[in-house]
Write a protein that holds these residues in place. Structure first.
Motif, PDB file in Angstrom:
ATOM      1  N   UNK A 167      37.692  58.183  84.487  1.00 49.10           N
ATOM      2  CA  UNK A 167      38.318  59.092  83.527  1.00 49.10           C
ATOM      3  C   UNK A 167      37.258  60.009  82.952  1.00 49.10           C
ATOM      4  N   UNK A 168      37.673  61.221  82.589  1.00 51.38           N
ATOM      5  CA  UNK A 168      36.743  62.187  82.033  1.00 51.38           C
ATOM      6  C   UNK A 168      36.087  63.026  83.112  1.00 51.38           C
ATOM      7  N   UNK A 169      35.155  63.880  82.683  1.00 51.73           N
ATOM      8  CA  UNK A 169      34.471  64.799  83.590  1.00 51.73           C
ATOM      9  C   UNK A 169      32.969  64.701  83.392  1.00 51.73           C
ATOM     10  N   UNK A 190      33.093  65.191  78.622  1.00 51.72           N
ATOM     11  CA  UNK A 190      34.006  64.673  77.605  1.00 51.72           C
ATOM     12  C   UNK A 190      33.903  63.151  77.631  1.00 51.72           C
ATOM     13  N   UNK A 191      34.861  62.459  77.069  1.00 54.30           N
ATOM     14  CA  UNK A 191      34.808  60.999  77.063  1.00 54.30           C
ATOM     15  C   UNK A 191      34.966  60.482  78.491  1.00 54.30           C
ATOM     16  N   UNK A 192      33.982  59.726  78.951  1.00 50.86           N
ATOM     17  CA  UNK A 192      33.940  59.310  80.352  1.00 50.86           C
ATOM     18  C   UNK A 192      34.026  57.786  80.450  1.00 50.86           C
ATOM     19  N   UNK A 193      34.808  57.314  81.418  1.00 44.65           N
ATOM     20  CA  UNK A 193      34.854  55.897  81.758  1.00 44.65           C
ATOM     21  C   UNK A 193      34.390  55.743  83.198  1.00 44.65           C
ATOM     22  N   UNK A 194      33.397  54.889  83.397  1.00 48.35           N
ATOM     23  CA  UNK A 194      32.807  54.672  84.710  1.00 48.35           C
ATOM     24  C   UNK A 194      32.781  53.190  85.029  1.00 48.35           C
ATOM     25  N   UNK A 195      32.789  52.885  86.317  1.00 44.84           N
ATOM     26  CA  UNK A 195      32.372  51.577  86.786  1.00 44.84           C
ATOM     27  C   UNK A 195      31.024  51.753  87.470  1.00 44.84           C
TER      28      UNK A 195
END
Length: 236
Positions: free
Chosen positions: A58-60, A103-108
């Motif tokens: 999610x996010x960029x 922006x707000x980022x979600x990573x694995x």
């Protein structure tokens, strides 16, 4: 719901992940850790050691400019998940970019040590990560120990593709690399004189432009053709 179950649901529509052997899917889900990055903060910085495999959920994210003379911004990713970081498996260099959250980022993230340990234990999984990188480069990726078997011109072209196309669609606007990023024990292994000769030929053919210490790739399709060899030929 466990993290692995939730992450599997997030990755369920990703064609690359779905094509992985079940054992590799399980290993990634077990080894990856979730990271949240706030806007403007770094995912990783240029010249840091390799830090593993990432899936952007999610996010960029955005990339720095390779040269301060460049004022346009790279594109953001549109596909979710978007995998990146696998270039470190095929290179012996630190990270080439500052990568930060727009922006707000979600990573694995699969940490580098766990990533390399997985491949040492199950070397057959190399093929899956070569396929992931090949989708971005537009050419097949030879096994790491066979890259230096490419003829000289093809080897330099492949190395330039790795440097300029290794992050795929999220880095389409920065097709500029520093001459100092070209050397690589795994991926080049050529003297500076030989590299300069090949780069001069590519410049004459309109594939690249030399600007002091920087190389601008002018025509990626021609560069792919220059890298064409039995070891880099995509098979459908």
């Amino acid at each position: 719901m466990t993290n692995g179950t939730r992450w599997r649901s997030w990755l369920s529509h990703d064609h690359w992940f779905n094509d992985l052997p079940a054992s590799l899917q399980d290993s990634l889900l077990l080894g990856m850790r979730q990271r949240r990055v706030t806007p403007g903060r770094f995912v990783f910085e240029r010249d840091e050691p390799a830090c593993g495999l990432y899936a952007l959920l999610a996010g960029s994210i955005r990339f720095n400019q390779v040269s301060q003379q460049q004022h346009w911004l790279p594109q953001t990713a549109t596909a979710r998940p978007y995998w990146f970081g696998e270039v470190s498996l095929f290179d012996d260099r630190p990270r080439r970019h500052d990568i930060y959250a727009q922006d707000q980022v979600i990573l694995l993230q699969m940490p580098q040590a766990a990533f390399e340990q997985l491949l040492q234990q199950y070397p057959q999984h190399w093929r899956s990560f070569r396929k992931l990188l090949a989708e971005k480069l537009g050419v097949a990726v030879p096994p790491v120990d066979e890259v230096t078997l490419l003829p000289t011109d093809e080897r330099v072209a492949f190395r330039l593709l790795l440097l300029t196309e290794g992050y795929g669609e999220i880095d389409r606007s920065t097709r500029i690399v520093s001459i100092h990023d070209l050397p690589s024990k795994r991926g080049l292994g050529l003297t500076p004189e030989v590299v300069d000769r090949v780069l001069g030929q590519f410049a004459e053919r309109g594939i690249i432009r030399r600007d002091h210490d920087f190389i601008s790739v002018l025509n990626v399709d021609r560069l792919r053709r220059a890298a064409r060899h039995r070891l880099t030929e995509l098979t459908l």
